[in-house]
Design a protein around this motif. Structure first.
Motif, PDB file in Angstrom:
ATOM      1  N   THR A   7       0.844  -1.188   0.000  1.00  0.00           N
ATOM      2  CA  THR A   7       0.000   0.000   0.000  1.00  0.00           C
ATOM      3  C   THR A   7       0.886   1.246   0.000  1.00  0.00           C
ATOM      4  O   THR A   7       2.090   1.173   0.274  1.00  0.00           O
ATOM      5  CB  THR A   7      -0.906   0.046   1.241  1.00  0.00           C
ATOM      6  OG1 THR A   7      -0.085   0.208   2.410  1.00  0.00           O
ATOM      7  CG2 THR A   7      -1.730  -1.230   1.367  1.00  0.00           C
ATOM      8  N   LEU A   8       0.301   2.387  -0.283  1.00  0.00           N
ATOM      9  CA  LEU A   8       1.059   3.631  -0.273  1.00  0.00           C
ATOM     10  C   LEU A   8       1.697   3.856   1.093  1.00  0.00           C
ATOM     11  O   LEU A   8       2.889   4.172   1.183  1.00  0.00           O
ATOM     12  CB  LEU A   8       0.150   4.809  -0.622  1.00  0.00           C
ATOM     13  CG  LEU A   8       0.781   6.192  -0.481  1.00  0.00           C
ATOM     14  CD1 LEU A   8       1.864   6.402  -1.520  1.00  0.00           C
ATOM     15  CD2 LEU A   8      -0.283   7.291  -0.562  1.00  0.00           C
ATOM     16  N   ARG A 271       6.951  -2.690  -6.448  1.00  0.00           N
ATOM     17  CA  ARG A 271       5.524  -2.578  -6.737  1.00  0.00           C
ATOM     18  C   ARG A 271       4.738  -2.005  -5.565  1.00  0.00           C
ATOM     19  O   ARG A 271       4.843  -2.460  -4.439  1.00  0.00           O
ATOM     20  CB  ARG A 271       4.898  -3.900  -7.166  1.00  0.00           C
ATOM     21  CG  ARG A 271       5.507  -4.473  -8.456  1.00  0.00           C
ATOM     22  CD  ARG A 271       4.696  -5.627  -8.955  1.00  0.00           C
ATOM     23  NE  ARG A 271       4.468  -6.637  -7.916  1.00  0.00           N
ATOM     24  CZ  ARG A 271       3.431  -7.476  -7.919  1.00  0.00           C
ATOM     25  NH1 ARG A 271       2.530  -7.409  -8.880  1.00  0.00           N
ATOM     26  NH2 ARG A 271       3.306  -8.376  -6.962  1.00  0.00           N
ATOM     27  N   VAL A 272       3.933  -0.981  -5.905  1.00  0.00           N
ATOM     28  CA  VAL A 272       3.062  -0.311  -4.952  1.00  0.00           C
ATOM     29  C   VAL A 272       1.669  -0.251  -5.568  1.00  0.00           C
ATOM     30  O   VAL A 272       1.523   0.020  -6.760  1.00  0.00           O
ATOM     31  CB  VAL A 272       3.572   1.115  -4.624  1.00  0.00           C
ATOM     32  CG1 VAL A 272       2.680   1.778  -3.584  1.00  0.00           C
ATOM     33  CG2 VAL A 272       5.016   1.066  -4.128  1.00  0.00           C
ATOM     34  N   ALA A 273       0.662  -0.482  -4.766  1.00  0.00           N
ATOM     35  CA  ALA A 273      -0.718  -0.556  -5.261  1.00  0.00           C
ATOM     36  C   ALA A 273      -1.311   0.833  -5.464  1.00  0.00           C
ATOM     37  O   ALA A 273      -2.271   1.232  -4.796  1.00  0.00           O
ATOM     38  CB  ALA A 273      -1.565  -1.381  -4.308  1.00  0.00           C
ATOM     39  N   ARG A 340      -6.740  -0.150  -7.462  1.00  0.00           N
ATOM     40  CA  ARG A 340      -5.622   0.517  -6.801  1.00  0.00           C
ATOM     41  C   ARG A 340      -6.014   1.928  -6.371  1.00  0.00           C
ATOM     42  O   ARG A 340      -6.898   2.532  -6.970  1.00  0.00           O
ATOM     43  CB  ARG A 340      -4.420   0.605  -7.758  1.00  0.00           C
ATOM     44  CG  ARG A 340      -3.730  -0.701  -8.051  1.00  0.00           C
ATOM     45  CD  ARG A 340      -2.589  -0.487  -9.036  1.00  0.00           C
ATOM     46  NE  ARG A 340      -3.051  -0.429 -10.417  1.00  0.00           N
ATOM     47  CZ  ARG A 340      -2.358   0.085 -11.428  1.00  0.00           C
ATOM     48  NH1 ARG A 340      -1.164   0.624 -11.209  1.00  0.00           N
ATOM     49  NH2 ARG A 340      -2.847   0.086 -12.655  1.00  0.00           N
ATOM     50  N   MET A 341      -5.347   2.423  -5.348  1.00  0.00           N
ATOM     51  CA  MET A 341      -5.496   3.837  -4.985  1.00  0.00           C
ATOM     52  C   MET A 341      -5.036   4.682  -6.165  1.00  0.00           C
ATOM     53  O   MET A 341      -3.988   4.430  -6.750  1.00  0.00           O
ATOM     54  CB  MET A 341      -4.669   4.148  -3.740  1.00  0.00           C
ATOM     55  CG  MET A 341      -4.687   5.605  -3.328  1.00  0.00           C
ATOM     56  SD  MET A 341      -3.558   5.954  -1.936  1.00  0.00           S
ATOM     57  CE  MET A 341      -4.550   5.345  -0.580  1.00  0.00           C
ATOM     58  N   GLU A 342      -5.835   5.684  -6.510  1.00  0.00           N
ATOM     59  CA  GLU A 342      -5.528   6.511  -7.683  1.00  0.00           C
ATOM     60  C   GLU A 342      -5.244   7.958  -7.276  1.00  0.00           C
ATOM     61  O   GLU A 342      -5.772   8.454  -6.280  1.00  0.00           O
ATOM     62  CB  GLU A 342      -6.694   6.474  -8.667  1.00  0.00           C
ATOM     63  CG  GLU A 342      -6.958   5.094  -9.252  1.00  0.00           C
ATOM     64  CD  GLU A 342      -8.151   5.105 -10.191  1.00  0.00           C
ATOM     65  OE1 GLU A 342      -8.041   5.714 -11.285  1.00  0.00           O
ATOM     66  OE2 GLU A 342      -9.185   4.520  -9.848  1.00  0.00           O
TER      67      GLU A 342
END
Length: 400
Positions: A7-8, A271-273, A340-342
């Motif tokens: 996650t971020l 990799r990050v979502a 994903r978080m945008e």
């Protein structure tokens, strides 16, 4: 089994925990704009050092409030009255001048009439303490005036100097190397065939980093060959932080990870979502930290904002490195979120915020016109206009 993207919050936390620790310098305060204090700063003096007049007028005793008064001298800024004020006496005083002994109030010049050396009341009667800045009103000697990790702006520099400091403890500048890679990249201004594009990410990331105390070296554009990328990484061996752009994904020509392995760097995470910016990686080579950003320009900018700048702030000693969103009212509705978080490029007018129509990660026009990023959580429901959404404000010149 493949490890899921972070996650971020997880990725930022892991990255900032790896920030290099830089040596502390003691720099001239006037040269510390943009730096972060490495230690809490305490005052070496009282401010004001003595009671000062806040207005132009006459210093006198409140016990003689009815007047009249005999003018016996003058107190100007930098030139205090040498004597004391006695009964029925007054001293002409200027704003910022020391209040003479014996006086406990200042009569405003507009509240009196002066005839030669005689002053008579013509307005509000003076009261004890009126229009006087007491000693240590602003700060007292040995009091903490600025906390460790404070960024030094114009007001903070003024406070540090007023508190008696000429040299300030700050971390030295970050040595930053920026590498952009890709066979499709050409130098700015060079002619480009249909399969080529100007290399804009390197200058863009360097411009972002220039807002912080850094020495920046740029390498590239680098061809999509492992040996070329290895050579660029070796050339950047003295940097505290290396930021690469492009080649961090999984395609046949994405060579950042193989090149990192070739120089002995250890991958910490990959990799990050988030969207844009999923193929982000972090690696370590000794004391050096390597941050691999995506190659698409909007992805590079967003991840530079969310990761590169916080990393630089952390290395410089910031007490609060990550950017913080503010609430803003949505001007237009937004669709349901994806997996994903945008971070939607948007325009904020000081009251409401509206996402731009084109959100492709390869598009620079909306990025250049944006002054905000709207955060849309993964799996978020459609959001109607008028709703409150979290927004990151950008300093990219679009609103100025």
């Amino acid at each position: 089994m493949k490890t899921p993207p972070l996650t971020l919050a997880e990725a930022q936390s892991r990255l900032l925990a790896l920030a290099p620790t830089l040596a502390v310098d003691h720099r001239e305060a006037a040269d510390c704009a943009g730096f972060y204090l490495a230690e809490t700063l305490t005052a070496r003096r009282n401010q004001p050092a003595a009671p000062m007049s806040a207005m132009d007028g006459y210093a006198l005793r409140s016990a003689d409030a009815a007047g009249p008064w005999q003018v016996v001298g003058e107190s100007a800024a930098g030139h205090p009255f040498a004597g004391a004020v006695g009964p029925g006496q007054a001293v002409r005083i200027a704003t910022g001048a020391v209040v003479p002994a014996g006086a406990d109030t200042v009569l405003l010049q507009e509240d009196c009439v002066r005839e030669q050396d005689r002053v008579m009341l013509a307005g509000e009667s003076p009261r004890a303490g009126r229009h006087i800045r007491p000693s240590a009103m602003d700060f007292a000697q040995d009091a903490d005036v600025l906390a460790k990790g404070t960024r030094m702006g114009a007001a903070q520099l003024a406070l540090a100097i007023a508190a008696g400091h000429r040299l300030l403890p700050v971390r030295r500048k970050v040595r930053l190397a920026i590498i952009d890679s890709g066979d499709e990249l050409r130098m700015p201004g060079d002619a480009c065939a249909a399969h080529q594009i100007p290399a804009s990410n390197g200058p863009m990331l360097a411009a972002m980093a220039a807002s912080l105390p850094c020495t920046i070296e740029r390498h590239g554009p680098i061809a999509d060959r492992r040996d070329a990328l290895v050579a660029a990484l070796e050339a950047a061996a003295s940097a505290d932080i290396v930021v690469t752009s492009g080649g961090a994904s999984v395609g046949d020509h994405d060579l950042v990870r193989p090149a990192l392995a070739a120089i002995g760097a250890e991958l910490d995470f990959w990799r990050v979502a988030i969207k844009p910016g999923k193929p982000l990686l972090v690696a370590r080579r000794g004391h050096q930290l390597i941050l691999g950003l995506p190659g698409n320009p909007a992805s590079a900018y967003v991840t530079g904002f969310l990761f590169m700048l916080p990393l630089l702030r952390a290395a410089l000693g910031s007490a609060d490195p990550p950017p913080r969103p503010i609430p803003a009212q949505l001007a237009t509705p937004m669709d349901r979120g994806g997996s994903r978080m945008e971070f939607l490029r948007a325009v904020w007018n000081g009251t409401t915020v509206a996402p731009l129509d084109l959100q492709d990660s390869g598009a620079l026009t909306p990025l250049a016109h944006a002054n905000a990023l709207i955060v849309r959580e993964a799996g978020a429901d459609a959001i109607p206009a008028g709703s409150t959404v979290p927004v990151y404000l950008l300093e990219n010149g679009a609103s100025g």
